[in-house]
Design an enzyme around this catalytic site. Sequence first.
Site, PDB file in Angstrom:
ATOM      1  N   ASP A  11     -14.983   6.240   7.536  1.00 39.27           N
ATOM      2  CA  ASP A  11     -15.874   5.449   8.009  1.00 39.27           C
ATOM      3  C   ASP A  11     -17.359   5.452   7.855  1.00 39.27           C
ATOM      4  O   ASP A  11     -17.924   6.907   8.377  1.00 39.27           O
ATOM      5  CB  ASP A  11     -15.643   4.977   9.591  1.00 39.27           C
ATOM      6  CG  ASP A  11     -16.392   3.928  10.283  1.00 39.27           C
ATOM      7  OD1 ASP A  11     -16.888   3.059   9.583  1.00 39.27           O
ATOM      8  OD2 ASP A  11     -16.348   3.671  11.493  1.00 39.27           O
ATOM      9  N   ASP A 105     -16.930  -0.907   4.445  1.00 36.09           N
ATOM     10  CA  ASP A 105     -17.436   0.566   4.961  1.00 36.09           C
ATOM     11  C   ASP A 105     -16.480   1.507   5.629  1.00 36.09           C
ATOM     12  O   ASP A 105     -16.751   2.388   6.157  1.00 36.09           O
ATOM     13  CB  ASP A 105     -18.649   0.395   5.983  1.00 36.09           C
ATOM     14  CG  ASP A 105     -18.380  -0.220   7.212  1.00 36.09           C
ATOM     15  OD1 ASP A 105     -17.329  -1.147   7.218  1.00 36.09           O
ATOM     16  OD2 ASP A 105     -18.725  -0.089   8.414  1.00 36.09           O
ATOM     17  N   GLU A 106     -15.107   0.937   5.383  1.00 37.60           N
ATOM     18  CA  GLU A 106     -14.172   1.666   5.808  1.00 37.60           C
ATOM     19  C   GLU A 106     -12.709   1.568   5.065  1.00 37.60           C
ATOM     20  O   GLU A 106     -12.310   0.639   4.537  1.00 37.60           O
ATOM     21  CB  GLU A 106     -13.753   0.776   7.291  1.00 37.60           C
ATOM     22  CG  GLU A 106     -12.770   1.592   8.233  1.00 37.60           C
ATOM     23  CD  GLU A 106     -12.792   0.983   9.516  1.00 37.60           C
ATOM     24  OE1 GLU A 106     -12.011   1.433  10.144  1.00 37.60           O
ATOM     25  OE2 GLU A 106     -13.437  -0.110   9.676  1.00 37.60           O
TER      26      GLU A 106
END
Length: 441
Positions: A11, A105-106
Amino acid sequence: MRATASILHLDLDAFFAAVEQRDKPSLRGRPVIVGGTGGRGVVATASYEARTFGVRSAMSTREARARCPHAAFLSGRFHAYRASSRLVMSALREVSPLVEPLSLDEAFVDLAAADLPDLSLDTVTQVAEDLRARVHEVTGGLTATVGVASSKFMAKVASELDKPDGLTVVAPGTELELLWPMHVRVIPGVGPATVERLRRDGIHTVADLARASEEEVVRLLGKAHGHGLHRLAHGLDNRAVVPEREAKSVSVEDTYSEDVTDRLLMEGLLARQAGTVARRLATARQSGRTVTIKVRLHDFTTLSRSSTLDSPTDDAQVIARTARRLLGEVDTTGGVRLLGVGVSGLADWIQEGLFGDEVEEEAPISLDAAPPSRRPAWAPGSDVVHIEHGPGWVWGSGRGVVTVRFETAETGPGPVRSFSLDDPELTLLEHGSDHEDAPAD
């Protein structure tokens, strides 16, 4: 669950804000808030400096300004976020062919599919450390928090424990030792309404939930929700890392850390999601006839409403307008925990021009700025270049004047200059569709 800690969850920390701080040296160490900058805007991401003042994602910009008036409020540069995300996902795929992106983003990474000598704790810990260093290197300084465990659920839990820029590896066999003392809200799907319902029954920790019988949990929360939460309370999760899925529909949904109660805000969130769905359809050269919204209420009741159009479309305004109309069929007075928009009935053609001449009378509320055609020309944070002063970014504008700070990721904090909006030596840089998914961190 696996016998090895071989699922990694990564993350990126305060991703949108971190990219802005990387590219704008004067903002490093300062509160930065990315999202809609107008009175009806919504926070997409807040830097950790802003979070200390209570600013969070999905908060109205008005409230964020009240809590942190000295923050830099930026409209977002999705070309920069997409570019950084691509670098990160590429770095993950260098480790394993099985990478499941969840957003920009993950992502989950299956280390069992990686070319590793073994899956011992020492090996996976070193891989995770090397990966965090690699992300920092390829992105020019962004940080990521990583969790490694024997299941997706535990890897996700682990990645929340040492934010920002941390690493937690959960040894197989120790999952419940880590999990059970935690508050029940650590489990995905446990929001304020569920917390309150469990609290009234004396259930506060994950251990309390695990000790309760499945029948009791189902009675409290319903069959599907209760069964799923009871399994997770025992650490049971056998989901695989799935890198690609065949698309039978295109959809976006976001879960919010606190119930959303403002109706206009709900409509704006749906409009933002409709824009994302429309772009994905256009990229795939597809269109769809059926628009569906998904609404999870404060009490965790999940509802959906659908409408079938006369012709397939990939038009964001059409999808947004239909989604807002469908929302009108749902009683949301108690607040909502999740909203989603999807388009199904996909076709590989588009009814060109059917709705192309229609214009919304009012720009939609959005987590980010409105789409490029509707954004203010000189939105805060936008990239510009001046013939004499070089590259910079919009600090603010109004009354016929735009103020620019001239700096880049490679320079130190730069000087501020103001210019007339029609100054021929100042150019606003265009980067295509400057709009994309926002994480609901």
